[in-house]
Write an enzyme that holds these catalytic residues in place. Sequence first.
Site, PDB file in Angstrom:
ATOM      1  N   ARG A  98       0.838  -1.325  -0.054  1.00  0.00           N
ATOM      2  CA  ARG A  98      -0.164   0.019   0.161  1.00  0.00           C
ATOM      3  C   ARG A  98       0.766   1.267   0.094  1.00  0.00           C
ATOM      4  O   ARG A  98       0.417   2.314  -0.613  1.00  0.00           O
ATOM      5  CB  ARG A  98      -0.810   0.108   1.116  1.00  0.00           C
ATOM      6  CG  ARG A  98      -1.676   1.280   1.266  1.00  0.00           C
ATOM      7  CD  ARG A  98      -2.297   1.778   0.146  1.00  0.00           C
ATOM      8  NE  ARG A  98      -2.974   0.754  -0.553  1.00  0.00           N
ATOM      9  CZ  ARG A  98      -3.524   0.978  -1.830  1.00  0.00           C
ATOM     10  NH1 ARG A  98      -3.032   1.915  -2.609  1.00  0.00           N
ATOM     11  NH2 ARG A  98      -4.147  -0.066  -2.429  1.00  0.00           N
ATOM     12  N   LYS A 133       0.851  24.878  -4.751  1.00  0.00           N
ATOM     13  CA  LYS A 133      -0.199  24.229  -4.001  1.00  0.00           C
ATOM     14  C   LYS A 133      -0.019  23.031  -4.119  1.00  0.00           C
ATOM     15  O   LYS A 133      -0.667  22.235  -4.857  1.00  0.00           O
ATOM     16  CB  LYS A 133      -1.309  24.825  -4.962  1.00  0.00           C
ATOM     17  CG  LYS A 133      -1.584  26.099  -4.731  1.00  0.00           C
ATOM     18  CD  LYS A 133      -2.837  26.544  -5.761  1.00  0.00           C
ATOM     19  CE  LYS A 133      -3.118  28.100  -5.696  1.00  0.00           C
ATOM     20  NZ  LYS A 133      -4.143  28.595  -6.561  1.00  0.00           N
ATOM     21  N   LYS A 165       2.886  39.466  -4.908  1.00  0.00           N
ATOM     22  CA  LYS A 165       1.701  39.463  -5.076  1.00  0.00           C
ATOM     23  C   LYS A 165       0.778  40.603  -4.426  1.00  0.00           C
ATOM     24  O   LYS A 165       1.254  41.432  -3.817  1.00  0.00           O
ATOM     25  CB  LYS A 165       1.105  38.067  -4.588  1.00  0.00           C
ATOM     26  CG  LYS A 165       1.835  36.807  -4.860  1.00  0.00           C
ATOM     27  CD  LYS A 165       1.401  35.442  -4.493  1.00  0.00           C
ATOM     28  CE  LYS A 165       0.355  35.275  -5.503  1.00  0.00           C
ATOM     29  NZ  LYS A 165      -0.321  33.794  -5.399  1.00  0.00           N
ATOM     30  N   GLU A 195       2.450  40.168  -9.728  1.00  0.00           N
ATOM     31  CA  GLU A 195       1.127  39.796 -10.076  1.00  0.00           C
ATOM     32  C   GLU A 195       0.560  41.042 -10.540  1.00  0.00           C
ATOM     33  O   GLU A 195       0.347  42.192  -9.459  1.00  0.00           O
ATOM     34  CB  GLU A 195       0.426  39.332  -8.973  1.00  0.00           C
ATOM     35  CG  GLU A 195      -0.834  38.652  -8.885  1.00  0.00           C
ATOM     36  CD  GLU A 195      -1.327  38.028  -7.859  1.00  0.00           C
ATOM     37  OE1 GLU A 195      -1.351  36.986  -7.519  1.00  0.00           O
ATOM     38  OE2 GLU A 195      -2.164  39.006  -7.089  1.00  0.00           O
ATOM     39  N   ASP A 216      -3.307  37.728 -13.419  1.00  0.00           N
ATOM     40  CA  ASP A 216      -4.016  36.914 -12.520  1.00  0.00           C
ATOM     41  C   ASP A 216      -5.458  37.136 -12.745  1.00  0.00           C
ATOM     42  O   ASP A 216      -6.137  38.139 -12.841  1.00  0.00           O
ATOM     43  CB  ASP A 216      -4.050  37.315 -10.700  1.00  0.00           C
ATOM     44  CG  ASP A 216      -4.538  36.717  -9.773  1.00  0.00           C
ATOM     45  OD1 ASP A 216      -4.539  35.747 -10.183  1.00  0.00           O
ATOM     46  OD2 ASP A 216      -5.255  37.376  -8.953  1.00  0.00           O
TER      47      ASP A 216
END
Length: 277
Positions: A98, A133, A165, A195, A216
């Site tokens: 597994r 992410k 950002k 961004e 963005d």
Amino acid sequence: MLNLRSLDPLIELAFAEDIGIGDITTEATVSSSQKGIGTLFAKSEGIVAGLPVAERVFAKLDTTLRFRALVNDGDAITTGMPLAEIQGSAKTILIGERTALNFLQRLSGVATLTSQFVKAVADYDVKIVDTRKTTPGWRVLQKYAVRVGGGHNHRFGLYDGILIKDNHIVAAAGIRNAVQSAREAAPHTTKIEVEVETIEQVNEALDVEVDILLLDNMSLDMMQQVVQLVGTRAVTEASGGITLEQVQAVAATGVDLISVGALTHSAMPLDISLRLT
């Protein structure tokens, strides 16, 4: 290439949560002297990734096991295709099954989804790139799988690339201030990405000569307008919930990069199984 030794803590963690003090089912039903061959095989189509990781899993349990890959990471696989054989103690093969499959299925899923995005934009001069992410602890592995699928890596973490950002811009009171501060603090070899959401922000970023513009959540029309405005003054990167259905239209705007968080946060594991004989 993967540094397999660096994965040992993650593999040990996987063993701890799955095996714990021991596999009570296998211990009760399989003799320690029983030998066997475990065959990893595909139950769906896709791109395989993670075979070296699966091999490392079994090797950490038992160095006498013989792992033989029948395909290579990056190969296209079809339903029923054998991927690898593990020969030796049947008990150890079952105990590691597994954990090995968890790595192999998930990495193959990332590679498969990445390959689909790459194929969708094959007619355009654009690169598909990943994001941060990722599953905590799995970043190196997932970004490896993106490369196996034909994609490219964005920065690995907060430490190896400057990406200013929206919240950085707010905190610094504007793009100009943020870029000037970053340029003073960063090594001269580090590129600066900003961004942007509006044409006004694009012009402000171009005025301070940023290297990369992250477009963005822009509409297709606005992206195309920005690409024409920027020309060769900066690299353009489209970002913001871009799906497989949308990606070709985004590529057609002329952007240089398309970043897709879904490559790592939403890829479905590929169906792979192990059969013992």
